[in-house]
Design an enzyme around this catalytic site. Sequence first.
Site, mmCIF file in Angstrom:
data_model
loop_
_atom_site.group_PDB
_atom_site.id
_atom_site.type_symbol
_atom_site.label_atom_id
_atom_site.label_comp_id
_atom_site.label_asym_id
_atom_site.label_seq_id
_atom_site.Cartn_x
_atom_site.Cartn_y
_atom_site.Cartn_z
ATOM 1 N N ARG A 1 0.822 -1.211 0.000
ATOM 2 C CA ARG A 1 0.000 0.000 0.000
ATOM 3 C C ARG A 1 0.853 1.257 0.000
ATOM 4 O O ARG A 1 1.839 1.334 0.738
ATOM 5 C CB ARG A 1 -0.885 0.048 1.253
ATOM 6 C CG ARG A 1 -1.905 -1.049 1.323
ATOM 7 C CD ARG A 1 -2.596 -1.013 2.677
ATOM 8 N NE ARG A 1 -3.209 -2.291 2.990
ATOM 9 C CZ ARG A 1 -4.463 -2.612 2.697
ATOM 10 N NH1 ARG A 1 -5.232 -1.738 2.089
ATOM 11 N NH2 ARG A 1 -4.944 -3.791 3.001
ATOM 12 N N SER B 1 -21.701 -15.608 10.053
ATOM 13 C CA SER B 1 -21.174 -14.331 9.571
ATOM 14 C C SER B 1 -21.158 -14.317 8.043
ATOM 15 O O SER B 1 -20.686 -15.275 7.411
ATOM 16 C CB SER B 1 -19.750 -14.174 10.135
ATOM 17 O OG SER B 1 -19.181 -12.957 9.749
ATOM 18 N N LYS C 1 -17.832 -20.465 14.733
ATOM 19 C CA LYS C 1 -18.259 -19.556 13.664
ATOM 20 C C LYS C 1 -18.632 -20.350 12.421
ATOM 21 O O LYS C 1 -18.081 -21.418 12.155
ATOM 22 C CB LYS C 1 -17.154 -18.545 13.343
ATOM 23 C CG LYS C 1 -15.898 -19.155 12.748
ATOM 24 C CD LYS C 1 -14.971 -18.081 12.189
ATOM 25 C CE LYS C 1 -13.939 -18.693 11.270
ATOM 26 N NZ LYS C 1 -12.596 -18.738 11.779
ATOM 27 N N SER D 1 -20.023 -1.974 1.278
ATOM 28 C CA SER D 1 -19.507 -0.840 0.510
ATOM 29 C C SER D 1 -18.592 -1.268 -0.628
ATOM 30 O O SER D 1 -18.492 -0.592 -1.647
ATOM 31 C CB SER D 1 -18.749 0.099 1.428
ATOM 32 O OG SER D 1 -17.563 -0.509 1.868
ATOM 33 N N HIS E 1 -22.122 2.226 6.763
ATOM 34 C CA HIS E 1 -22.223 3.032 5.541
ATOM 35 C C HIS E 1 -23.596 3.655 5.364
ATOM 36 O O HIS E 1 -23.814 4.399 4.411
ATOM 37 C CB HIS E 1 -21.870 2.180 4.319
ATOM 38 C CG HIS E 1 -20.435 1.773 4.331
ATOM 39 N ND1 HIS E 1 -19.420 2.634 3.993
ATOM 40 C CD2 HIS E 1 -19.842 0.616 4.705
ATOM 41 C CE1 HIS E 1 -18.261 2.020 4.141
ATOM 42 N NE2 HIS E 1 -18.488 0.794 4.576
ATOM 43 N N THR F 1 -20.962 4.146 12.744
ATOM 44 C CA THR F 1 -19.747 4.949 12.875
ATOM 45 C C THR F 1 -20.100 6.429 12.947
ATOM 46 O O THR F 1 -21.146 6.856 12.458
ATOM 47 C CB THR F 1 -18.792 4.730 11.686
ATOM 48 O OG1 THR F 1 -17.575 5.438 11.923
ATOM 49 C CG2 THR F 1 -19.385 5.229 10.378
ATOM 50 N N LYS G 1 -18.123 8.530 9.106
ATOM 51 C CA LYS G 1 -18.428 8.582 7.670
ATOM 52 C C LYS G 1 -19.446 9.700 7.433
ATOM 53 O O LYS G 1 -19.050 10.852 7.353
ATOM 54 C CB LYS G 1 -18.845 7.205 7.164
ATOM 55 C CG LYS G 1 -17.660 6.201 7.294
ATOM 56 C CD LYS G 1 -17.923 4.883 6.637
ATOM 57 C CE LYS G 1 -16.885 3.826 6.981
ATOM 58 N NZ LYS G 1 -15.568 4.041 6.387
ATOM 59 N N THR H 1 -8.388 4.917 26.392
ATOM 60 C CA THR H 1 -8.863 6.269 26.692
ATOM 61 C C THR H 1 -10.107 6.595 25.857
ATOM 62 O O THR H 1 -10.166 6.265 24.675
ATOM 63 C CB THR H 1 -7.742 7.283 26.380
ATOM 64 O OG1 THR H 1 -6.614 6.939 27.189
ATOM 65 C CG2 THR H 1 -8.167 8.706 26.687
HETATM 66 C C1 LIG Z 1 -18.574 -1.991 7.020
HETATM 67 C C2 LIG Z 1 -17.615 -1.252 7.905
HETATM 68 N N1 LIG Z 1 -17.674 -1.443 9.235
HETATM 69 C C3 LIG Z 1 -16.823 -0.810 10.060
HETATM 70 C C4 LIG Z 1 -15.887 0.082 9.591
HETATM 71 C C5 LIG Z 1 -14.977 0.770 10.555
HETATM 72 O O1 LIG Z 1 -15.421 2.107 10.754
HETATM 73 P P1 LIG Z 1 -14.498 3.142 11.521
HETATM 74 O O2 LIG Z 1 -13.782 3.921 10.477
HETATM 75 O O3 LIG Z 1 -15.401 3.973 12.363
HETATM 76 O O4 LIG Z 1 -13.550 2.348 12.367
HETATM 77 C C6 LIG Z 1 -15.778 0.317 8.214
HETATM 78 C C7 LIG Z 1 -14.747 1.237 7.691
HETATM 79 O O5 LIG Z 1 -14.585 1.470 6.533
HETATM 80 C C8 LIG Z 1 -16.660 -0.380 7.349
HETATM 81 O O6 LIG Z 1 -16.589 -0.215 6.031
#
Ligand SMILES: Cc1ncc(COP(=O)(O)O)c(C=O)c1O
Length: 373
Positions: A21, A137, A156, A189, A217, A245, A248, A278
């Site tokens: 990367r 999952s 799992k 996504s 998302h 989150t 985003k 923290t």
């Molecule tokens: C589907 C999904 N879940 C969780 C996360 C993690 O989110 P955060 O950036 O808040 O750690 C992402 C980040 O791209 C995500 O695409």
Amino acid sequence: MDYNEKLDAAIARLHDEGRYRTFIDIERRNGQFPHAVWTKPDGSQQDITVWCGNDYLGMGQNPVVIEAMEEALRATGAGSGGTRNISGTTVYHKQLEAELADLHGKEAALLFTSAYIANDATLSTLPKLFPGLIIYSDALNHASMIEGVRRNGGAKRIFRHNDLGHLRELMEADDPAAPKLIAFESIYSMDGDFGPIEEICDLADEFGALTYIDEVHAVGMYGPRGAGVAERDRLMHRLDIINGTLAKAYGVMGGYIAASAKMCDAVRSYAPGFIFTTSLPPAIAAGAADAARSARPAIRPLAVLRSLAAGATRLTRAALTAGLPAAALPARGVHRPVASHVGGLEGEIPPVVARATLLSGIALQPLMPRRPF
Ligand SMILES: Cc1ncc(COP(=O)(O)O)c(C=O)c1O
């Protein structure tokens, strides 16, 4: 042992596999979303348009959000000053948790430092709460869910992406009395498709399973109050744990789960990823709370949505014209929440294409192939 040699070999492996990367140095300019300045390796600068950002609505530069953050910063200082259990719980954290619980129609919410940590900490903790838990999952779940499920020590089962028949088959093969949980996303996504929420909830009811949905998302983007796809489809009450989150559509940082008061209390008490770190700075919590309020579709500017939809369509067309793999956008506009990974492009963009595009002023980010679960 020659440690440097091992490091060289590890890095060389990534180069060989085309998975090394590189990051580009981008500085966003407040008030000019989605424009930014790219500082090149030689130190020179170029104006660019960021097509691969997470800040879908430009909330990170919203004056209301910035003012809330400035106010909290001046009132309390830079950091929270502690972990949640040792002086790091403030009125800002409590208010934001109440706001998020209300948003998702749940009794409670728990803040984490990111949605990654929220997924990882919660999913790795659940088997401690429900001994013998089997987690089903989706094969295309995000890395944070994969990590949580992988290291929780419990059983799992991975079902093929969105394949309800396969999920049923796996559940039928297990002990009917075993505690079960289905973990999936509302919007994937990388692939731009939706999870079948209602059908998964039906299966969960049939097999007595809990449901865990990642709406990362979708929060701020779907539903009358921006709570996500489950709100849009009136299904929030059927989901036991909702993950989201603040980084985003809300443009700030942090993550959370929303669930029953009892579930949040148990996760809070058992998850090392919640306790031994923290807490978020109060200014972040204050900004995120205002962003969550401002991002409600009823009040966010329609013009922003229109321009995002138009941009995603333009980009997809340009990608197709250039011979890049691109997913066609559905007729009714933005299927995925606008270019998390470049509005409609599927899979990887060859690094050489990303670089050529960057030189012409559009920042794209090549994606790495998925790791097997
Ligand atoms: C589907 C999904 N879940 C969780 C996360 C993690 O989110 P955060 O950036 O808040 O750690 C992402 C980040 O791209 C995500 O695409």
